[in-house]
Design a protein around this motif. Structure first.
Motif, mmCIF file in Angstrom:
data_model
loop_
_atom_site.group_PDB
_atom_site.id
_atom_site.type_symbol
_atom_site.label_atom_id
_atom_site.label_comp_id
_atom_site.label_asym_id
_atom_site.label_seq_id
_atom_site.Cartn_x
_atom_site.Cartn_y
_atom_site.Cartn_z
ATOM 1 N N GLN A 97 26.879 17.143 51.113
ATOM 2 C CA GLN A 97 26.617 17.761 52.405
ATOM 3 C C GLN A 97 25.943 19.125 52.238
ATOM 4 O O GLN A 97 26.059 19.783 51.213
ATOM 5 C CB GLN A 97 27.927 17.928 53.192
ATOM 6 N N CYS A 98 25.275 19.526 53.330
ATOM 7 C CA CYS A 98 24.689 20.867 53.440
ATOM 8 C C CYS A 98 23.823 21.230 52.230
ATOM 9 O O CYS A 98 23.963 22.293 51.637
ATOM 10 C CB CYS A 98 25.789 21.917 53.645
ATOM 11 N N THR A 99 22.938 20.304 51.888
ATOM 12 C CA THR A 99 21.928 20.601 50.892
ATOM 13 C C THR A 99 20.577 20.621 51.609
ATOM 14 O O THR A 99 20.534 20.564 52.842
ATOM 15 C CB THR A 99 21.948 19.567 49.751
ATOM 16 N N VAL A 100 19.492 20.744 50.860
ATOM 17 C CA VAL A 100 18.174 20.714 51.489
ATOM 18 C C VAL A 100 17.430 19.460 51.037
ATOM 19 O O VAL A 100 17.578 19.019 49.890
ATOM 20 C CB VAL A 100 17.320 21.963 51.161
ATOM 21 N N GLN A 135 28.102 17.263 58.060
ATOM 22 C CA GLN A 135 28.043 18.685 58.369
ATOM 23 C C GLN A 135 26.657 19.153 58.818
ATOM 24 O O GLN A 135 26.536 20.240 59.385
ATOM 25 C CB GLN A 135 28.460 19.501 57.130
ATOM 26 N N SER A 136 25.616 18.365 58.568
ATOM 27 C CA SER A 136 24.244 18.803 58.841
ATOM 28 C C SER A 136 23.632 18.018 59.992
ATOM 29 O O SER A 136 24.086 16.916 60.311
ATOM 30 C CB SER A 136 23.379 18.637 57.587
ATOM 31 N N ASP A 165 22.514 16.195 55.033
ATOM 32 C CA ASP A 165 23.563 15.526 54.272
ATOM 33 C C ASP A 165 22.958 14.260 53.670
ATOM 34 O O ASP A 165 22.029 13.681 54.247
ATOM 35 C CB ASP A 165 24.735 15.110 55.168
ATOM 36 N N LYS A 198 23.259 12.525 65.308
ATOM 37 C CA LYS A 198 22.619 12.944 64.062
ATOM 38 C C LYS A 198 21.198 12.378 64.003
ATOM 39 O O LYS A 198 20.939 11.279 64.486
ATOM 40 C CB LYS A 198 23.412 12.451 62.848
ATOM 41 N N THR A 201 14.573 21.238 54.983
ATOM 42 C CA THR A 201 15.516 21.141 56.092
ATOM 43 C C THR A 201 16.929 20.861 55.573
ATOM 44 O O THR A 201 17.112 20.228 54.533
ATOM 45 C CB THR A 201 15.108 20.030 57.084
ATOM 46 N N LEU A 202 17.911 21.338 56.317
ATOM 47 C CA LEU A 202 19.313 21.135 55.967
ATOM 48 C C LEU A 202 19.693 19.679 56.227
ATOM 49 O O LEU A 202 19.479 19.165 57.325
ATOM 50 C CB LEU A 202 20.195 22.059 56.801
#
Length: 210
Positions: free
Chosen positions: A17-20, A72-73, A32, A101, A29-30
């Motif tokens: 989660q919360c990677t680019v 989370q993204s 998951d 999402k 962009t952010l």
């Protein structure tokens, strides 16, 4: 979404989660990631462990409800392996969209299923590597972007009959990571021949994130 669909399980290699996003149109962009297990194509340079089909990689069944609880993204990337080999992929996509999402799916295009047109499809064809897995015709019409992994430059010529003429979606040329020092100059020359194409670098690897 039917409540019963939330209990549907898929084989998961990993989630994070919360990677680019490091590649293609949505770079920077952010996101998951949901990495589904298994891929028969066997690209010899596969950087996610599927060169042998992923037989030795861990796979844990998780329900759609469990996957939703981890998010989370704003955008979720479904990758693999090869996501389209899994019969429950359309249910996963529908559940993610219902959870508000944005959804991207990364695929070799060798298998087709009907998924929501709201899903962004990244087609990264591998037919030139393994002719047993040609791109299904639907993908040339449905893909939102095309990403070619380039080692020699011959990859562009291989797919010329499919998309070079009149292509209406972005085409990204991405150096194969292990041969990037050789491939990047090749891509720069290809961009001179095809100025509408774009260079895609695996940004996540350069900055050291998953």
């Amino acid at each position: 979404m039917l409540a019963s669909n939330l209990q549907v399980k898929l084989p998961i290699h990993e989630t994070f989660q919360c990677t680019v996003q490091g590649e293609g149109y949505w770079t920077g962009t952010l996101v998951d990631f949901i990495r589904l297990a298994g891929c028969p194509v066997r690209c010899p340079w596969c950087d996610t462990g599927y060169a042998n089909g992923g037989k030795d990689l861990p796979s844990v069944p998780q329900s759609i409800a469990q996957l939703l609880a981890q998010l989370q993204s704003p955008r979720v990337v479904i990758t693999g392996g090869e996501p389209f080999i899994h019969p429950n992929l359309p249910k996963l996509v529908a559940a993610l969209l219902q959870a508000d999402k944005q959804v991207s799916i990364e695929t070799s295009g060798a298998y087709w299923q009907d998924v929501s047109p709201q899903a962004w499809i990244t087609l990264s064809p591998k037919e030139h590597i393994n002719p047993q897995y040609p791109v299904q015709e639907h993908f040339w019409k449905k893909a939102n972007e095309i990403k070619l992994v380039v080692s020699t430059g011959e990859e562009v010529d291989f797919y010329k009959k499919y998309f070079i003429e009149g292509i209406k979606v972005p085409v990204f040329l991405q150096p194969e990571w292990e041969s990037r020092e050789r491939a990047i100059p090749i891509i720069l020359e290809l961009l001179k021949q095809h100025p509408s194409y774009r260079l895609s670098l695996q940004t996540h690897k350069f900055i050291g994130v998953q």
